[in-house]
Design a protein around this motif. Structure first.
Motif, PDB file in Angstrom:
ATOM      1  N   LEU A 331       0.806  -1.222   0.000  1.00 24.79           N
ATOM      2  CA  LEU A 331       0.000   0.000   0.000  1.00 24.79           C
ATOM      3  C   LEU A 331       0.838   1.270   0.000  1.00 24.79           C
ATOM      4  N   THR A 349      -3.828   5.518  -1.831  1.00 30.02           N
ATOM      5  CA  THR A 349      -4.812   4.441  -1.721  1.00 30.02           C
ATOM      6  C   THR A 349      -5.000   3.988  -0.274  1.00 30.02           C
ATOM      7  N   ASN A 363       5.996   5.542   4.428  1.00 30.46           N
ATOM      8  CA  ASN A 363       6.397   5.708   3.039  1.00 30.46           C
ATOM      9  C   ASN A 363       5.483   6.729   2.342  1.00 30.46           C
TER      10      ASN A 363
HETATM   11  P1  NAP Z   1      -4.321   1.964   6.680  1.00 26.67           P
HETATM   12  O1  NAP Z   1      -4.362   3.308   7.284  1.00 26.67           O
HETATM   13  O2  NAP Z   1      -4.193   1.906   5.195  1.00 26.67           O
HETATM   14  O3  NAP Z   1      -3.089   1.194   7.342  1.00 26.67           O
HETATM   15  C1  NAP Z   1      -2.974  -0.198   7.355  1.00 26.67           C
HETATM   16  C2  NAP Z   1      -1.520  -0.613   7.350  1.00 26.67           C
HETATM   17  O4  NAP Z   1      -0.989  -0.416   6.028  1.00 26.67           O
HETATM   18  C3  NAP Z   1      -0.587   0.189   8.243  1.00 26.67           C
HETATM   19  O5  NAP Z   1      -0.656  -0.229   9.582  1.00 26.67           O
HETATM   20  C4  NAP Z   1       0.741  -0.098   7.579  1.00 26.67           C
HETATM   21  O6  NAP Z   1       1.105  -1.462   7.796  1.00 26.67           O
HETATM   22  C5  NAP Z   1       0.375  -0.037   6.115  1.00 26.67           C
HETATM   23  N1  NAP Z   1       0.489   1.317   5.546  1.00 26.67           N
HETATM   24  C6  NAP Z   1      -0.499   2.185   5.211  1.00 26.67           C
HETATM   25  N2  NAP Z   1       0.004   3.303   4.700  1.00 26.67           N
HETATM   26  C7  NAP Z   1       1.340   3.161   4.695  1.00 26.67           C
HETATM   27  C8  NAP Z   1       2.420   3.990   4.279  1.00 26.67           C
HETATM   28  N3  NAP Z   1       2.237   5.195   3.737  1.00 26.67           N
HETATM   29  N4  NAP Z   1       3.671   3.518   4.455  1.00 26.67           N
HETATM   30  C9  NAP Z   1       3.887   2.319   4.973  1.00 26.67           C
HETATM   31  N5  NAP Z   1       2.910   1.483   5.369  1.00 26.67           N
HETATM   32  C10 NAP Z   1       1.658   1.904   5.235  1.00 26.67           C
HETATM   33  O7  NAP Z   1      -5.590   1.118   7.058  1.00 26.67           O
HETATM   34  P2  NAP Z   1      -6.449   1.103   8.397  1.00 26.67           P
HETATM   35  O8  NAP Z   1      -5.534   1.113   9.574  1.00 26.67           O
HETATM   36  O9  NAP Z   1      -7.380  -0.025   8.194  1.00 26.67           O
HETATM   37  O10 NAP Z   1      -7.286   2.437   8.355  1.00 26.67           O
HETATM   38  C11 NAP Z   1      -7.032   3.591   9.173  1.00 26.67           C
HETATM   39  C12 NAP Z   1      -8.064   4.661   8.836  1.00 26.67           C
HETATM   40  O11 NAP Z   1      -7.901   5.124   7.495  1.00 26.67           O
HETATM   41  C13 NAP Z   1      -9.521   4.202   8.952  1.00 26.67           C
HETATM   42  O12 NAP Z   1     -10.257   5.221   9.574  1.00 26.67           O
HETATM   43  C14 NAP Z   1      -9.951   4.025   7.494  1.00 26.67           C
HETATM   44  O13 NAP Z   1     -11.331   4.204   7.320  1.00 26.67           O
HETATM   45  C15 NAP Z   1      -9.184   5.150   6.833  1.00 26.67           C
HETATM   46  N6  NAP Z   1      -8.976   4.958   5.371  1.00 26.67           N
HETATM   47  C16 NAP Z   1      -9.004   6.070   4.607  1.00 26.67           C
HETATM   48  C17 NAP Z   1      -8.765   5.976   3.244  1.00 26.67           C
HETATM   49  C18 NAP Z   1      -8.797   7.233   2.422  1.00 26.67           C
HETATM   50  O14 NAP Z   1      -8.770   8.330   2.975  1.00 26.67           O
HETATM   51  N7  NAP Z   1      -8.844   7.144   1.102  1.00 26.67           N
HETATM   52  C19 NAP Z   1      -8.493   4.728   2.657  1.00 26.67           C
HETATM   53  C20 NAP Z   1      -8.436   3.601   3.483  1.00 26.67           C
HETATM   54  C21 NAP Z   1      -8.683   3.715   4.853  1.00 26.67           C
HETATM   55  P3  NAP Z   1       2.128  -2.001   8.890  1.00 26.67           P
HETATM   56  O15 NAP Z   1       1.596  -1.627  10.247  1.00 26.67           O
HETATM   57  O16 NAP Z   1       2.151  -3.460   8.634  1.00 26.67           O
HETATM   58  O17 NAP Z   1       3.447  -1.365   8.645  1.00 26.67           O
END
Ligand code: NAP
Length: 427
Positions: A331, A349, A363
């Motif tokens: 991601l 994304t 990242n």
């Molecule tokens: P997430 O924020 O995408 O993170 C999940 C995991 O993906 C992180 O713990 C990390 O993994 C990895 N990750 C995400 N972004 C990264 C980056 N830039 N660099 C390195 N690793 C990255 O998913 P979530 O924890 O399920 O969601 C958190 C919030 O974000 C929720 O409120 C959700 O609804 C919202 N969300 C918003 C959008 C948007 O605004 N378009 C999209 C999706 C989710 P590791 O811990 O394994 O390192």
């Protein structure tokens, strides 16, 4: 993608904001006679985003400004315009998605966005989904390709080079749903069981899955047009129409229908390629094919090079784009955009990854590459190419953030801002 113009940009009607002051410098992007006109100094609204949005947006803006300067030597520049959504909007306006923000994006046409928090199972509706619906940003465009040096879980990650066009406004994602036990859920269940003779359990939550001709065809048309504009060989319609016949199945049928109606001389179905051309697509034609979603998840693992542009309903697209992204670095490297007829909102994304917020750790690649898509949309491909090469070089040097470092041997782990510095150095 549209290109820049040297002609003077026509004056644009001014817009009044409740609490925002647009930049004094810069020129708005306009639409004239159905065509987008890009000035050399566009005003581009920016939503910083919640959580790690704060880290990656800072880094991304620096990389983009440096690349634009390097590519065009001061002849072009972006005038960033900070607008509010999510936590900062709640603090400044007392609401999560102020009208000002929607107005600004509609007026200035192209915008960049960091991730926003959405509570699971309650609270307010997704701000991301709301923005896509309010502005009819019907195509979620997600390119997935391999940058050399990126650690990947598959043997031949370079075979993956697809662009997913995910329908963005309907399907079960339209947010039409009612909680178990509510009056609305009871009424729907009663209506369905009594009038439609269904057997829905009374203790069910209810969600509705609308898929329309309009929603499908505007998406598939955009995907085919993209394939034609960029000399890409095929568009694959991915659906689960064997089970959901009148939603996903119709998506497939309406997709083929719009290809035949709007692009009769420029497209050919896969069936006709076999029936009339011995399996070899005629030159200059985009092949339209379809695959059932579950088999497609296998295909993108086993034969990714047979796929190119993918058009699919909302939920399939969400799953498929993450699955494809996982094959080429995850991601942290997955860019995206929400695009309507003209308005385009470019965004990472991934989500807000709150545990890493403000730690200068994650990242910024996903948002940086989304900004590359934005530069291509502006017709500033030269700056976009510089960034992609510099990013690839930085990864090849093994100077990377934690997510890539943990999958590489001998990598130098750096924070978000140092990683951005290195990309800028490599431009
Ligand atoms: P997430 O924020 O995408 O993170 C999940 C995991 O993906 C992180 O713990 C990390 O993994 C990895 N990750 C995400 N972004 C990264 C980056 N830039 N660099 C390195 N690793 C990255 O998913 P979530 O924890 O399920 O969601 C958190 C919030 O974000 C929720 O409120 C959700 O609804 C919202 N969300 C918003 C959008 C948007 O605004 N378009 C999209 C999706 C989710 P590791 O811990 O394994 O390192």
């Amino acid at each position: 993608m549209p290109t820049t113009t040297k002609r003077k940009t026509p004056a644009k009607k001014s817009v009044k904001f409740q609490k925002l002051t647009p930049p004094e410098q810069g020129t708005p992007i306009t639409v004239v006679g159905g065509k987008i006109k890009f000035p050399n100094d566009p005003i581009i609204p920016v939503i910083e985003g919640d959580g790690i949005g704060r880290d990656i947006m800072k880094a991304t803006r620096r990389v983009v400004d440096a690349a634009v300067h390097k590519a065009f030597g001061g002849k072009k520049r972006i005038e960033w315009f900070d607008v509010y959504a999510g936590e900062n909007a709640n603090e400044y306006y007392g609401e999560w998605l102020p009208d000002d923000t929607i107005k600004a994006i509609k007026h200035y046409i192209v915008a960049l966005k960091g991730p926003l928090t959405t509570p699971v199972g309650g609270g307010f509706r997704s701000l991301n989904v709301s923005m896509r619906q309010i502005m009819n940003l019907y195509a979620c465009v997600r390119p997935v390709k391999f940058y050399h040096g990126t650690p990947a879980p598959v043997k031949r990650p370079e075979k993956m080079d697809v662009i997913i066009f995910r329908e963005n406004t309907e399907d079960v994602y339209a947010g039409i749903e009612w909680k178990k036990g509510t009056k609305e859920a009871r009424q729907v269940i009663d209506f369905m069981n009594k009038r439609m003779k269904t057997k829905i359990r009374k203790d069910s939550g209810i969600g509705v899955k609308p898929i329309s001709v309009k929603g499908t065809q505007q998406l598939v048309r955009k995907a085919i047009q993209y394939a034609l504009d960029h000399n890409r060989p095929s568009v694959t319609l991915v659906h689960k129409g064997n089970i959901m016949k009148y939603t996903e199945g119709s998506f497939r049928d309406w997709g083929y229908a719009i290809a035949a109606k709007d692009f009769p001389r420029k497209t050919i179905t896969e069936d006709d390629v076999w029936a009339k051309h011995g399996g070899k697509p005629p030159k200059g034609k985009v092949v339209i094919k379809d695959r059932i979603a579950d088999s497609m998840f296998q295909q993108v693992l086993t034969r990714p090079d047979e796929y190119d542009i993918i058009a699919t309903p909302n939920l399939n697209g969400d799953y498929l784009s993450d699955a494809c992204a996982a094959q080429v670095g995850g991601l942290g490297m997955a860019p995206g955009a929400n695009i309507g007829d003209y308005v385009a909102l470019f965004e990472a994304t991934h989500g807000t990854a709150p545990k890493y917020a403000d730690k200068d750790m994650v990242n910024p690649g996903s948002l940086v590459l989304s900004a590359v898509m934005m530069l291509e949309y502006l017709g500033w491909e030269k700056a976009g190419e510089l960034i992609q090469k510099a990013l690839e070089k930085t990864i090849m040097e093994k100077i990377v953030t934690y997510d890539l470092a943990r999958q590489m041997e001998g990598a130098q782990k750096v924070g978000t801002s140092t990683y951005a510095d290195r990309i800028i150095y490599n431009l």
